[in-house]
Design an enzyme around this catalytic site. Structure first.
Site, short mmCIF file in Angstrom:
data_model
loop_
_atom_site.label_atom_id
_atom_site.label_comp_id
_atom_site.label_asym_id
_atom_site.label_seq_id
_atom_site.Cartn_x
_atom_site.Cartn_y
_atom_site.Cartn_z
N HIS A 415 -32.42 25.08 -5.94
CA HIS A 415 -33.37 24.88 -4.99
C HIS A 415 -34.90 25.36 -5.18
O HIS A 415 -35.01 26.27 -6.13
CB HIS A 415 -32.88 25.50 -3.51
CG HIS A 415 -32.59 27.03 -3.52
ND1 HIS A 415 -33.74 27.76 -3.13
CD2 HIS A 415 -31.56 27.61 -3.52
CE1 HIS A 415 -33.24 28.98 -3.20
NE2 HIS A 415 -32.05 28.93 -3.24
N CYS A 431 -27.99 31.86 -5.66
CA CYS A 431 -28.39 30.48 -5.83
C CYS A 431 -29.41 30.32 -7.14
O CYS A 431 -29.58 31.73 -7.55
CB CYS A 431 -28.90 29.86 -4.60
SG CYS A 431 -27.88 29.38 -3.26
#
Length: 456
Positions: A415, A431
């Site tokens: 992301h 992440c």
């Protein structure tokens, strides 16, 4: 006044006068080339445009920098113009006749030469290992000014011999200016080997991008090889710096006053928008916010019609990504096509010791532009006293930025980020975090099912 200095001052004054005559509008690049064919020198401003107003007498000083270029400085020691050969006129590549040489060097601007006390350090482009500097006064009425140093070799016998046990220092490469590093960053960015935020500084993210370029092409680029970088920039996309005029839409936003750190407060906002036009434009041009401000210290970014100096980023990288490697040790994401060729590489923040990223292989399950974010302390992490599930609205300043690529391992994804300058330098909650623009570029080249391999 010294005869050579007198000649230079008269010569430049004559050029300024000639420029006023030749600065009339022309209808084409060919006409402009014809206009300067018999004239060897022109004066351009710091944006590379022809200087159309002659400065008043006494309002400028003429100096020679350490690369031999004649610069016009105002009374505040700011560079306002540069004397160049007509065939080097910036942005008009078709003016260059075959065999005449390269285009104008874009690296000397927007930076002004340092003050005289700093200017007399060793010329970074000189090969002389030992030298003393002799200053030359180009304008005795205004005092000593920076000039190109005159290098006088010092015989070895005049220096005491170094002790035998003293180790010889490593050979240092020439120190690059911010503008030179920016040009390198722009070149890498245009070719899909992202240096992260463009900030005019050599660092780990630039070095990782150079390594990726070598993997993709087999070529090692010397950051100090300015001629090579210049020629390639000119051939594809133009020079590193450009100008941009702020529009009414830019200034209108919408913006928020600030982004709170507390997730409960984030959830109360209508949208995780940018906080200013400056922040928005810095991200649009892949730039560090502080660097954009540094290039435009007097600009009011909130006013439509204001012209600012930016870097000239190119088109997004295109292609079909078949496999992604998330390199934890190198803090980099690399994207390969079906034949195993490296298409793009991006600096990344990949997990942390407390919240490690996945291991082995996973796949991309879905792609969500402009995502919202669900905060769940039982699944993600615990922040302060927040013990309830919270829905944070979408926006570029949201926790996952402006792009989300969900992985097959639940709650994990690739992301964007609201803080691009931290990429590759901090840790994440497991992440894979990229800059918003890099995440957007990568998302356009992948589809669900693409393999993501995490390596140590």
């Amino acid at each position: 006044m010294h005869m050579k200095t007198t000649f230079r001052l008269r010569h430049t004054a004559a050029l300024l006068a000639a420029l006023l005559i030749t600065a009339t509008p022309v209808s084409s690049v060919t006409a402009l080339a014809d206009q300067y064919r018999g004239q060897r020198m022109v004066i351009v401003d710091t944006n590379g445009q022809l200087m159309r107003e002659i400065p008043e007498a006494g309002s400028v000083r003429i100096v020679v920098d350490n690369r031999g270029r004649r610069l016009l400085l105002d009374n505040w020691d700011q560079v306002i113009g540069l004397e160049i050969p007509a065939w080097q006129y910036q942005g008009q590549s078709s003016i260059i006749e075959p065999g005449e040489g390269p285009m104008m060097d874009p690296y000397g601007f927007p930076e002004a030469p340092p003050p005289p006390r700093q200017q007399v350090s060793r010329d970074p482009f000189s090969e002389a290992p030992r030298a003393r500097i002799e200053r030359r006064d180009l304008n005795p009425t205004t005092g000593t000014v920076p000039t190109r140093p005159k290098i006088i070799e010092v015989p070895a016998a005049e220096e005491p011999a170094a002790p035998k046990q003293q180790a010889q220092p490593a050979v240092k490469t020439p120190m690059l200016t911010k503008a030179q590093v920016t040009a390198l960053q722009v070149y890498l960015d245009r070719n899909g080997m992202s240096p992260g935020v463009i900030d005019g500084r050599m660092g780990s993210n630039v070095n990782k991008a150079l390594d990726a370029w070598y993997e993709a092409t087999g070529e090692r680029i010397d950051p100090a090889d300015t001629d090579l970088i210049l020629a390639r920039l000119a051939a594809d996309g133009g020079l590193a710096f450009s100008t941009y005029t702020i529009t009414a839409e830019d200034a209108a936003g919408p913006f928020v006053a600030s982004i709170p750190a507390d997730y409960a407060e984030k959830a109360k906002l209508e949208r995780m928008s940018y906080t200013s036009t400056l922040e928005m434009l810095a991200e649009r041009f892949h730039m560090d916010e502080a660097y954009l401000k540094e290039l435009n210290p007097e600009a009011d970014f909130s006013l439509p019609g204001v012209q600012i100096k930016v870097v000239a980023t190119g088109r997004e990288k295109s292609g079909k990504v078949a496999r992604i490697v998330a390199d934890k040790g190198k803090k980099q994401v690399r994207a390969y096509d079906a034949a195993g060729k490296l298409l793009a590489a991006y600096p990344a923040t990949i997990g942390s010791t407390d919240t490690p990223s996945p291991s082995g292989e996973v796949t991309i399950e879905r792609i969500a532009p402009n995502p919202g974010y669900t905060y769940n302390p039982k699944i993600n992490f615990k922040q302060g006293n927040n013990d309830k599930i919270l829905q944070v609205p979408p926006g570029p300043n949201g926790p996952v930025g402006s792009m989300w690529m969900a992985l097959s391992k639940p709650t994990y994804g690739i992301h964007g980020t609201p803080e691009p300058s931290t990429i590759g330098k901090t840790q994440s909650y497991g992440c894979v975090r990229l800059t918003n623009w890099d995440a957007g570029e990568l998302a356009a080249m992948v589809k669900p099912g693409v393999t993501v391999s995490f390596i140590e």
